[in-house]
Design a protein around this motif. Structure first.
Motif, PDB file in Angstrom:
ATOM      1  N   GLY A 230      20.559 -52.529  34.340  1.00  0.00           N
ATOM      2  CA  GLY A 230      21.482 -52.370  35.461  1.00  0.00           C
ATOM      3  C   GLY A 230      21.169 -51.136  36.294  1.00  0.00           C
ATOM      4  N   ARG A 231      20.862 -50.042  35.628  1.00  0.00           N
ATOM      5  CA  ARG A 231      20.547 -48.814  36.360  1.00  0.00           C
ATOM      6  C   ARG A 231      19.263 -48.973  37.165  1.00  0.00           C
ATOM      7  N   MET A 232      18.285 -49.657  36.585  1.00  0.00           N
ATOM      8  CA  MET A 232      17.021 -49.867  37.288  1.00  0.00           C
ATOM      9  C   MET A 232      17.223 -50.774  38.504  1.00  0.00           C
ATOM     10  N   VAL A 233      18.056 -51.802  38.351  1.00  0.00           N
ATOM     11  CA  VAL A 233      18.361 -52.675  39.490  1.00  0.00           C
ATOM     12  C   VAL A 233      19.073 -51.878  40.577  1.00  0.00           C
ATOM     13  N   ALA A 234      20.059 -51.088  40.183  1.00  0.00           N
ATOM     14  CA  ALA A 234      20.820 -50.304  41.158  1.00  0.00           C
ATOM     15  C   ALA A 234      19.923 -49.352  41.947  1.00  0.00           C
ATOM     16  N   GLU A 235      18.812 -48.899  41.322  1.00  0.00           N
ATOM     17  CA  GLU A 235      17.865 -48.007  41.996  1.00  0.00           C
ATOM     18  C   GLU A 235      16.869 -48.768  42.862  1.00  0.00           C
ATOM     19  N   GLY A 236      16.973 -50.111  42.897  1.00  0.00           N
ATOM     20  CA  GLY A 236      16.113 -50.903  43.755  1.00  0.00           C
ATOM     21  C   GLY A 236      14.765 -51.257  43.163  1.00  0.00           C
ATOM     22  N   LEU A 237      14.615 -51.147  41.845  1.00  0.00           N
ATOM     23  CA  LEU A 237      13.338 -51.448  41.202  1.00  0.00           C
ATOM     24  C   LEU A 237      13.100 -52.945  41.022  1.00  0.00           C
ATOM     25  N   GLY A 238      14.129 -53.745  41.169  1.00  0.00           N
ATOM     26  CA  GLY A 238      13.981 -55.183  40.996  1.00  0.00           C
ATOM     27  C   GLY A 238      15.329 -55.844  40.800  1.00  0.00           C
ATOM     28  N   VAL A 239      15.305 -57.065  40.281  1.00  0.00           N
ATOM     29  CA  VAL A 239      16.517 -57.840  40.040  1.00  0.00           C
ATOM     30  C   VAL A 239      16.542 -58.213  38.559  1.00  0.00           C
ATOM     31  N   SER A 240      17.690 -58.758  38.119  1.00  0.00           N
ATOM     32  CA  SER A 240      17.777 -59.182  36.727  1.00  0.00           C
ATOM     33  C   SER A 240      18.870 -60.242  36.588  1.00  0.00           C
ATOM     34  N   ALA A 241      18.991 -60.750  35.356  1.00  0.00           N
ATOM     35  CA  ALA A 241      20.055 -61.700  35.025  1.00  0.00           C
ATOM     36  C   ALA A 241      20.696 -61.226  33.734  1.00  0.00           C
ATOM     37  N   VAL A 242      22.025 -61.172  33.723  1.00  0.00           N
ATOM     38  CA  VAL A 242      22.751 -60.637  32.579  1.00  0.00           C
ATOM     39  C   VAL A 242      23.945 -61.528  32.272  1.00  0.00           C
ATOM     40  N   PRO A 243      24.496 -61.446  31.048  1.00  0.00           N
ATOM     41  CA  PRO A 243      25.717 -62.197  30.743  1.00  0.00           C
ATOM     42  C   PRO A 243      26.861 -61.785  31.662  1.00  0.00           C
ATOM     43  N   ALA A 244      27.666 -62.751  32.065  1.00  0.00           N
ATOM     44  CA  ALA A 244      28.770 -62.469  32.983  1.00  0.00           C
ATOM     45  C   ALA A 244      29.770 -61.478  32.403  1.00  0.00           C
ATOM     46  N   MET A 245      29.858 -61.389  31.065  1.00  0.00           N
ATOM     47  CA  MET A 245      30.820 -60.454  30.477  1.00  0.00           C
ATOM     48  C   MET A 245      30.462 -59.003  30.800  1.00  0.00           C
ATOM     49  N   SER A 246      29.226 -58.748  31.249  1.00  0.00           N
ATOM     50  CA  SER A 246      28.828 -57.385  31.616  1.00  0.00           C
ATOM     51  C   SER A 246      28.884 -57.164  33.126  1.00  0.00           C
ATOM     52  N   ALA A 247      29.415 -58.134  33.877  1.00  0.00           N
ATOM     53  CA  ALA A 247      29.398 -58.035  35.343  1.00  0.00           C
ATOM     54  C   ALA A 247      30.153 -56.816  35.859  1.00  0.00           C
ATOM     55  N   ALA A 248      31.307 -56.519  35.246  1.00  0.00           N
ATOM     56  CA  ALA A 248      32.080 -55.356  35.710  1.00  0.00           C
ATOM     57  C   ALA A 248      31.301 -54.066  35.492  1.00  0.00           C
ATOM     58  N   GLN A 249      30.626 -53.979  34.361  1.00  0.00           N
ATOM     59  CA  GLN A 249      29.812 -52.800  34.072  1.00  0.00           C
ATOM     60  C   GLN A 249      28.663 -52.680  35.063  1.00  0.00           C
ATOM     61  N   MET A 250      28.024 -53.805  35.392  1.00  0.00           N
ATOM     62  CA  MET A 250      26.920 -53.789  36.347  1.00  0.00           C
ATOM     63  C   MET A 250      27.393 -53.409  37.747  1.00  0.00           C
ATOM     64  N   SER A 251      28.547 -53.910  38.108  1.00  0.00           N
ATOM     65  CA  SER A 251      29.110 -53.553  39.420  1.00  0.00           C
ATOM     66  C   SER A 251      29.406 -52.058  39.483  1.00  0.00           C
ATOM     67  N   ALA A 252      29.900 -51.501  38.373  1.00  0.00           N
ATOM     68  CA  ALA A 252      30.196 -50.071  38.329  1.00  0.00           C
ATOM     69  C   ALA A 252      28.926 -49.234  38.475  1.00  0.00           C
ATOM     70  N   LEU A 253      27.792 -49.791  38.043  1.00  0.00           N
ATOM     71  CA  LEU A 253      26.523 -49.088  38.189  1.00  0.00           C
ATOM     72  C   LEU A 253      25.966 -49.176  39.609  1.00  0.00           C
ATOM     73  N   GLY A 254      26.549 -50.074  40.425  1.00  0.00           N
ATOM     74  CA  GLY A 254      26.114 -50.218  41.808  1.00  0.00           C
ATOM     75  C   GLY A 254      25.390 -51.502  42.116  1.00  0.00           C
ATOM     76  N   CYS A 255      25.313 -52.423  41.147  1.00  0.00           N
ATOM     77  CA  CYS A 255      24.639 -53.708  41.369  1.00  0.00           C
ATOM     78  C   CYS A 255      25.574 -54.708  42.037  1.00  0.00           C
ATOM     79  N   GLN A 256      24.997 -55.683  42.726  1.00  0.00           N
ATOM     80  CA  GLN A 256      25.743 -56.821  43.252  1.00  0.00           C
ATOM     81  C   GLN A 256      25.543 -57.997  42.291  1.00  0.00           C
ATOM     82  N   CYS A 257      26.618 -58.639  41.890  1.00  0.00           N
ATOM     83  CA  CYS A 257      26.557 -59.737  40.920  1.00  0.00           C
ATOM     84  C   CYS A 257      26.831 -61.070  41.601  1.00  0.00           C
ATOM     85  N   LEU A 258      25.998 -62.066  41.310  1.00  0.00           N
ATOM     86  CA  LEU A 258      26.173 -63.407  41.865  1.00  0.00           C
ATOM     87  C   LEU A 258      25.939 -64.455  40.787  1.00  0.00           C
ATOM     88  N   PRO A 259      26.734 -65.539  40.775  1.00  0.00           N
ATOM     89  CA  PRO A 259      26.466 -66.630  39.844  1.00  0.00           C
ATOM     90  C   PRO A 259      25.086 -67.225  40.086  1.00  0.00           C
TER      91      PRO A 259
END
Length: 298
Positions: A230-259
């Motif tokens: 998540g931190r690497m994505v937030a820094e613009g290094l690339g994209v990823s796919a994660v379980p939806a249960m971590s979406a709030a955590q990823m958003s807090a890191l600065g990522c945009q989450c999409l189904p």
């Protein structure tokens, strides 16, 4: 030597009166005398000197008196300890949970449990899903929370919920230009992809599901933890796919989450425990708390 005999001896030793001691332990004088006699026989000698007017302790009786009181105290403590445990006034829960669940959903479950059972001590083993299975199998913890490990003769899996994978994308990325409500895997995989290192079960599952859909996972960055992804994505290094249960955590890191679609990838998340092993009362209460939190799983 029985508990009844110990209580009889201590009562007589304290009062130096069989009549008074019988009242204390709710025994008739003949029953009390018999209990003391049987204790003496089991120990091999007299504990009391008796006369028509007086009862006194023998030297052996004086030596045994503090030991007997300690034994009774330990017995009463053990009784109280077990009553407390069975009534959930005391006890300990040791569970293992994969980090995605432990860091995002478990705190709410623990808060529910704590409100009901404030005296129970809780130990959380925050480990990868594969180690959750290992710790439950080895008996190091009674309960584990992880992805479905598949059919196992030695484990029971109980579904909590189905978790869908979502894309995480850096803010301002071109994939977000048209404000999409979802994104297809084929578009996501054209970008630099960040994921977990092998032998991660998540990594293997994603590769298998994408291969079944005729796609391949081309990895630019690997790491051991989803939060690092998540931190690497937030820094613009690339994209990823994660379980939806971590979406709030990823958003807090600065990522945009999409189904994610085409394919939609889901995993079963649940509780595992050893088959043919009864749970302790405290751990059973934790399981009931989890079931209450996710009542429509099955």
């Amino acid at each position: 030597m029985t508990l009844k005999q110990l209580k009889a001896f201590v009562a007589v030793a304290r009062t130096l009166s069989f009549a008074e001691a019988g009242t204390l332990v709710h025994l008739s004088q003949p029953a009390l005398s018999l209990a003391v006699k049987n204790l003496e026989e089991s120990l091999g000698g007299r504990l009391f000197q008796r006369s028509t007017r007086q009862v006194s302790l023998t030297p052996e009786g004086r030596a045994f008196f503090p030991l007997a009181r300690r034994l009774l105290s330990d017995w009463e403590h053990a009784e109280d300890e077990m009553r407390q445990r069975f009534s959930l006034g005391r006890g300990r829960v040791a569970l293992a949970a994969m980090p995605t669940f432990a860091g995002n959903l478990l705190p709410g479950v623990l808060a529910d449990f704590r409100r009901q059972y404030p005296e129970i001590t809780i130990e959380v083993n925050d480990v990868i899903a594969e180690e959750v299975v290992e710790r439950v199998t080895d008996g190091r913890v009674e309960l584990g929370i992880c992805f479905d490990p598949g059919v196992r003769q030695d484990l029971v899996f109980e579904l909590l919920f189905e978790d869908r994978y979502v894309a995480i994308i850096p803010p301002g990325h071109a994939l977000l230009a048209d404000a999409p409500t979802s994104i297809e895997w084929s578009r996501l995989l054209k970008e630099d992809f960040i994921t977990l290192q092998r032998p991660s079960g998540v990594r293997r599952m994603l590769e298998k599901r994408l291969e079944d859909a005729g796609m391949a996972l081309h990895v630019a960055f690997e790491t051991h933890q989803l939060v690092t992804c998540g931190r690497m994505v937030a820094e613009g290094l690339g994209v990823s796919a994660v379980p939806a249960m971590s979406a709030a955590q990823m958003s807090a890191l600065g990522c945009q989450c999409l189904p994610l679609t085409g394919p939609e990838i889901q995993q079963r998340v649940g509780v595992i425990r050893r088959g043919r092993h009864e749970l302790s009362v405290a751990v059973q209460a934790m399981l009931e708390t989890l079931r209450a939190r996710y009542p429509s799983a099955e």
